[in-house]
Write a protein that holds these residues in place. Structure first.
Motif, mmCIF file in Angstrom:
data_model
loop_
_atom_site.group_PDB
_atom_site.id
_atom_site.type_symbol
_atom_site.label_atom_id
_atom_site.label_comp_id
_atom_site.label_asym_id
_atom_site.label_seq_id
_atom_site.Cartn_x
_atom_site.Cartn_y
_atom_site.Cartn_z
ATOM 1 N N ILE A 1 27.509 5.632 -28.006
ATOM 2 C CA ILE A 1 27.847 7.048 -28.189
ATOM 3 C C ILE A 1 26.797 7.700 -29.081
ATOM 4 C CG2 ILE A 1 29.575 8.622 -29.134
ATOM 5 C CD1 ILE A 1 31.675 6.437 -28.504
ATOM 6 N N ALA A 2 26.270 6.923 -30.020
ATOM 7 C CA ALA A 2 25.310 7.486 -30.976
ATOM 8 C C ALA A 2 23.900 7.484 -30.396
ATOM 9 C CB ALA A 2 25.352 6.662 -32.257
ATOM 10 N N LYS A 3 23.160 8.576 -30.685
ATOM 11 C CA LYS A 3 21.776 8.690 -30.199
ATOM 12 C C LYS A 3 20.857 8.982 -31.377
ATOM 13 C CE LYS A 3 22.761 8.933 -25.631
ATOM 14 N NZ LYS A 3 24.171 8.911 -25.693
ATOM 15 N N VAL B 1 22.841 10.750 -34.277
ATOM 16 C CA VAL B 1 23.813 11.818 -33.984
ATOM 17 C C VAL B 1 24.679 11.481 -32.775
ATOM 18 C CG1 VAL B 1 22.239 13.566 -34.895
ATOM 19 C CG2 VAL B 1 22.271 13.079 -32.443
ATOM 20 N N ILE B 2 25.736 12.272 -32.630
ATOM 21 C CA ILE B 2 26.587 12.139 -31.448
ATOM 22 C C ILE B 2 26.670 13.516 -30.785
ATOM 23 C CG2 ILE B 2 28.926 11.630 -30.634
ATOM 24 C CD1 ILE B 2 29.210 9.664 -32.926
ATOM 25 N N THR C 1 26.115 22.041 -31.835
ATOM 26 C CA THR C 1 25.509 21.133 -32.814
ATOM 27 C C THR C 1 26.161 19.755 -32.744
ATOM 28 O OG1 THR C 1 27.026 22.172 -34.346
ATOM 29 C CG2 THR C 1 24.709 22.720 -34.613
ATOM 30 N N PRO C 2 25.325 18.722 -32.700
ATOM 31 C CA PRO C 2 25.907 17.380 -32.635
ATOM 32 C C PRO C 2 26.517 16.969 -33.974
ATOM 33 C CG PRO C 2 23.523 17.238 -32.803
ATOM 34 C CD PRO C 2 23.857 18.696 -32.713
ATOM 35 N N LEU C 3 27.335 15.940 -33.945
ATOM 36 C CA LEU C 3 27.859 15.376 -35.187
ATOM 37 C C LEU C 3 26.795 14.429 -35.736
ATOM 38 C CD1 LEU C 3 31.310 14.176 -36.107
ATOM 39 C CD2 LEU C 3 29.512 12.442 -36.159
ATOM 40 N N MET C 4 26.570 14.481 -37.041
ATOM 41 C CA MET C 4 25.523 13.649 -37.618
ATOM 42 C C MET C 4 26.121 12.460 -38.361
ATOM 43 S SD MET C 4 22.303 14.723 -39.973
ATOM 44 C CE MET C 4 21.693 15.960 -38.848
ATOM 45 N N VAL D 1 34.709 16.338 -35.606
ATOM 46 C CA VAL D 1 35.261 15.055 -36.066
ATOM 47 C C VAL D 1 36.381 14.587 -35.128
ATOM 48 C CG1 VAL D 1 36.584 13.976 -37.914
ATOM 49 C CG2 VAL D 1 34.579 15.347 -38.473
ATOM 50 N N PHE D 2 37.256 15.499 -34.749
ATOM 51 C CA PHE D 2 38.386 15.119 -33.881
ATOM 52 C C PHE D 2 37.876 14.606 -32.531
ATOM 53 C CE2 PHE D 2 41.403 18.439 -36.054
ATOM 54 C CZ PHE D 2 41.379 17.669 -37.210
ATOM 55 N N LYS D 3 36.904 15.331 -32.004
ATOM 56 C CA LYS D 3 36.368 14.952 -30.697
ATOM 57 C C LYS D 3 35.709 13.574 -30.763
ATOM 58 C CE LYS D 3 35.055 17.707 -26.909
ATOM 59 N NZ LYS D 3 34.832 19.067 -26.494
ATOM 60 N N THR D 4 34.935 13.372 -31.822
ATOM 61 C CA THR D 4 34.246 12.086 -31.963
ATOM 62 C C THR D 4 35.251 10.941 -32.139
ATOM 63 O OG1 THR D 4 32.461 13.272 -33.056
ATOM 64 C CG2 THR D 4 32.405 10.887 -33.196
ATOM 65 N N ALA D 5 36.271 11.199 -32.942
ATOM 66 C CA ALA D 5 37.289 10.161 -33.170
ATOM 67 C C ALA D 5 37.910 9.753 -31.845
ATOM 68 C CB ALA D 5 38.348 10.682 -34.130
ATOM 69 N N GLU D 6 38.084 10.736 -30.985
ATOM 70 C CA GLU D 6 38.665 10.445 -29.678
ATOM 71 C C GLU D 6 37.703 9.594 -28.852
ATOM 72 O OE1 GLU D 6 40.201 13.962 -27.917
ATOM 73 O OE2 GLU D 6 41.067 12.873 -26.222
ATOM 74 N N MET D 7 36.414 9.969 -28.883
ATOM 75 C CA MET D 7 35.412 9.206 -28.130
ATOM 76 C C MET D 7 35.334 7.761 -28.621
ATOM 77 S SD MET D 7 32.465 12.107 -28.059
ATOM 78 C CE MET D 7 31.126 11.188 -27.330
ATOM 79 N N LEU D 8 35.530 7.590 -29.911
ATOM 80 C CA LEU D 8 35.443 6.245 -30.480
ATOM 81 C C LEU D 8 36.727 5.441 -30.274
ATOM 82 C CD1 LEU D 8 33.608 7.122 -33.810
ATOM 83 C CD2 LEU D 8 32.731 5.588 -32.048
#
Ligand code: ARG
Length: 572
Positions: free
Chosen positions: A281-283, A290-291, A298-301, A346-353
């Protein structure tokens, strides 16, 4: 007769009307049952006839008449009428009587429920930042967060309050540099405002000494690597700040279950980063990690280009920790609206993870507090330390509310305590009486007053009830309702809907619904009090009934104020 039962009965009435050919066939539109604010529209009303009238060619009045005639047949309903297209329902005397008895039995628990049984909620609130003053935004978060916590608990949820202190991040690198360069005192003797000044100085100095930034980065890196000197300075800053914050919490009467600040996640971020890498997920982007998130620019850092972790990484680690530790069904963040984007990411990333497992995330994005004419700032020219503001509210409570009454029976130290309860209660009420997401105006003249919709007005009404009760030794608590006057009825029908009001406040995250309810109840009681004799009535039964009414009013005011974190002074 509760709302759900009525809903079922109304639906049944429509079906019967259709079956008997009194209404044509159509798909039944959504039915709602509302509490009638105006007493001439019953206690509850159903506006269903208006929705049906849009589907079939009949007037709302004739539809309401038809349905009302059918509803009159049901044994469950005592009084129903059709009026201006509405179907109005009335509580029976028996129901009102039972409601008062219920208050006597349940007392402090009246209005509570076990709707949330087996549910767990974590609420993240207050969260001031180390080495910065406790801001007015954190005050809002603390007050609203605590009210939401209380409401959920009242509703049967298991609640965990967590103060996510801002005690980690690159700003500490800057602070350490500033302390090492410009501070002359022993570090432990610095105040928060001196720490803040040092931080501000750092920023102004970087204008002609940009190399300071590099130095700060190095120091934060050292801190993250556990360097002894860096850790030591950091720890002293944390202790200084917590000591000041504790004074504010004490003044507010707030105690938060946990205080797992950002630094608590220091050793929990690496595994999050690994996880994000492993799940691809991380690039890497310009040396940072970032994600990218769909629909968000803007991506999450996760990691900055210098390898430092971020506020976002810590929030992800926090979610993971809370999920593992408490397995909540709901995580609430009571944080200003300026962090909307942060939480979306943060919520979106938590879901992806895959951390969002059977849980709902809710950001209560509180609005700003403004002065009457400008933004409330704790930084610029109109800096007022929060503690000073609270102390000013207390002082005014003493001058405006206690002094004019000059109750000689109250001792000096009692007066000080009462002033505190009233002043702080007033500030809390002001904050809670509007929907959390709306901006509020901070105007002490309007906050600390006995006029209108204010904390002191509600407290005063409860004290008034108490002083009536104090005048009698005992009264018969078995309530017998025979013929209610309209002022008495207005009070009981409100008391009756306190439980559903609390439930509504929980579901919509709106402590302001409790405020409106209390204001209305206080007004109705005061109208009754002005108009009717309580203690000196000839008829003992009437006297006892009115005392019972006074008792239950006080009890419900107390329960509601308790949810808001406001206490009732012994005297006022
Ligand atoms: N300390 C942060 C601030 O003042 C608020 C933290 C809110 N909670 C969270 N989990 N991010 O901006």
């Amino acid at each position: 007769m509760n709302k759900d039962e009525l809903l079922g009965l109304v639906k049944k009435a429509v079906l019967i009307a259709q079956k008997e050919g009194k209404l044509p066939c159509f798909d039944i539109p959504e039915i709602s049952i509302n509490y009638s604010e105006k007493e001439e529209y019953g206690d509850y009303n159903a506006p269903i006839a208006f929705s049906i009238a849009k589907i079939i060619n009949q007037s709302p009045k004739s539809i309401a008449d038809t349905l009302t005639n059918i509803l009159k047949q049901s044994k469950e309903i005592e009084l129903v009428e059709s009026k201006d297209g509405f179907i109005n329902f009335y509580f029976s005397d028996k129901e009102l009587q039972n409601c008062l008895n219920d208050v006597f039995i349940k007392k402090d628990k009246y209005g509570s429920s076990d709707d949330g049984k087996n549910n767990i909620m974590v609420i993240d609130y207050s969260a001031p930042n180390i080495a910065k003053p406790f801001g007015i935004g954190h005050l809002r978060s603390t007050i609203i967060g605590q009210a939401i916590y209380n409401l959920y608990k009242f509703s049967g949820w298991k609640c965990i309050g967590d103060n996510h202190l801002g005690d980690w991040g690159t700003q500490f690198g800057k602070l350490i540099v500033a302390i090492k360069k410009w501070n002359k005192k022993p570090i432990k003797d610095l105040s928060i405002s001196e720490l803040q000044d040092l931080y501000i100085k750092f920023h102004s100095e970087t204008e002609h000494q940009p190399e300071l930034l590099e130095e700060a980065r190095k120091w934060f890196k050292k801190l993250e690597q556990g360097d002894k000197e860096a850790k030591n300075i950091w720890k002293i800053c944390v202790d200084i700040s917590l000591k000041e914050f504790d004074r504010v919490y004490k003044l507010l009467g707030v105690k938060i279950d946990k205080a797992l600040g950002e630094s608590f996640y220091e050793d929990k971020m690496a595994s999050i980063i690994e996880d994000a890498k492993e799940k691809s997920i991380a690039k890497k982007s310009q040396n940072a990690l970032v994600i990218f998130l769909s629909g968000i620019e803007t991506p999450l850092m996760l990691l900055k280009s210098d390898g430092a972790t971020t506020y976002e990484t810590r929030d992800l680690a926090t979610i993971k920790y809370r999920m593992d530790k408490w397995k909540p069904n709901l995580i609430i963040y009571e944080v200003g609206a300026d962090q909307k984007l942060h939480f979306e990411k943060v919520f979106k990333t938590a879901e992806m993870l895959g951390y969002k497992d059977n849980v709902e995330f809710k950001h209560i994005a509180h609005g700003l507090i403004r002065w009457e004419d400008r933004k409330f700032s704790t930084r610029k020219g109109d800096t007022i330390a929060l503690e000073d503001v609270l102390n000013e509210a207390i002082k005014r409570a003493e001058e405006i509310i206690l002094k004019p009454r000059d109750n000689k029976e109250i001792s000096f130290s009692q007066k000080k305590n009462i002033a505190k309860e009233v002043g702080i209660g007033a500030v809390k009420y002001n904050d809670l009486s509007r929907h959390p997401e709306k901006d509020i105006v901070f105007d002490l003249d309007r906050i600390v007053t006995l006029e209108g919709n204010s904390g002191p007005y509600i407290q005063y009404t409860a004290v008034r009830c108490q002083s009536v009760l104090d005048k009698v030794k005992k009264f018969d608590k078995k309530v017998k309702i025979t013929s209610l006057n309209s002022e008495e009825r207005a009070i009981i029908r409100l008391i009756k809907i306190f439980p559903e009001t609390a439930e509504g406040a929980v579901k919509s995250f709106s402590p302001n619904l409790i405020c409106s309810f209390l204001f209305e109840l206080a007004q109705k009681y005061n109208i009754f009090y002005e108009k009717h004799i309580i203690l000196n009535t000839e008829d003992k039964e009437v006297r006892d009934f009115r005392l019972a009414l006074t008792f239950t009013t006080r009890q419900v005011l107390k329960n509601g104020l308790g949810l808001l974190g406001i206490s009732i002074p012994k005297q006022m």
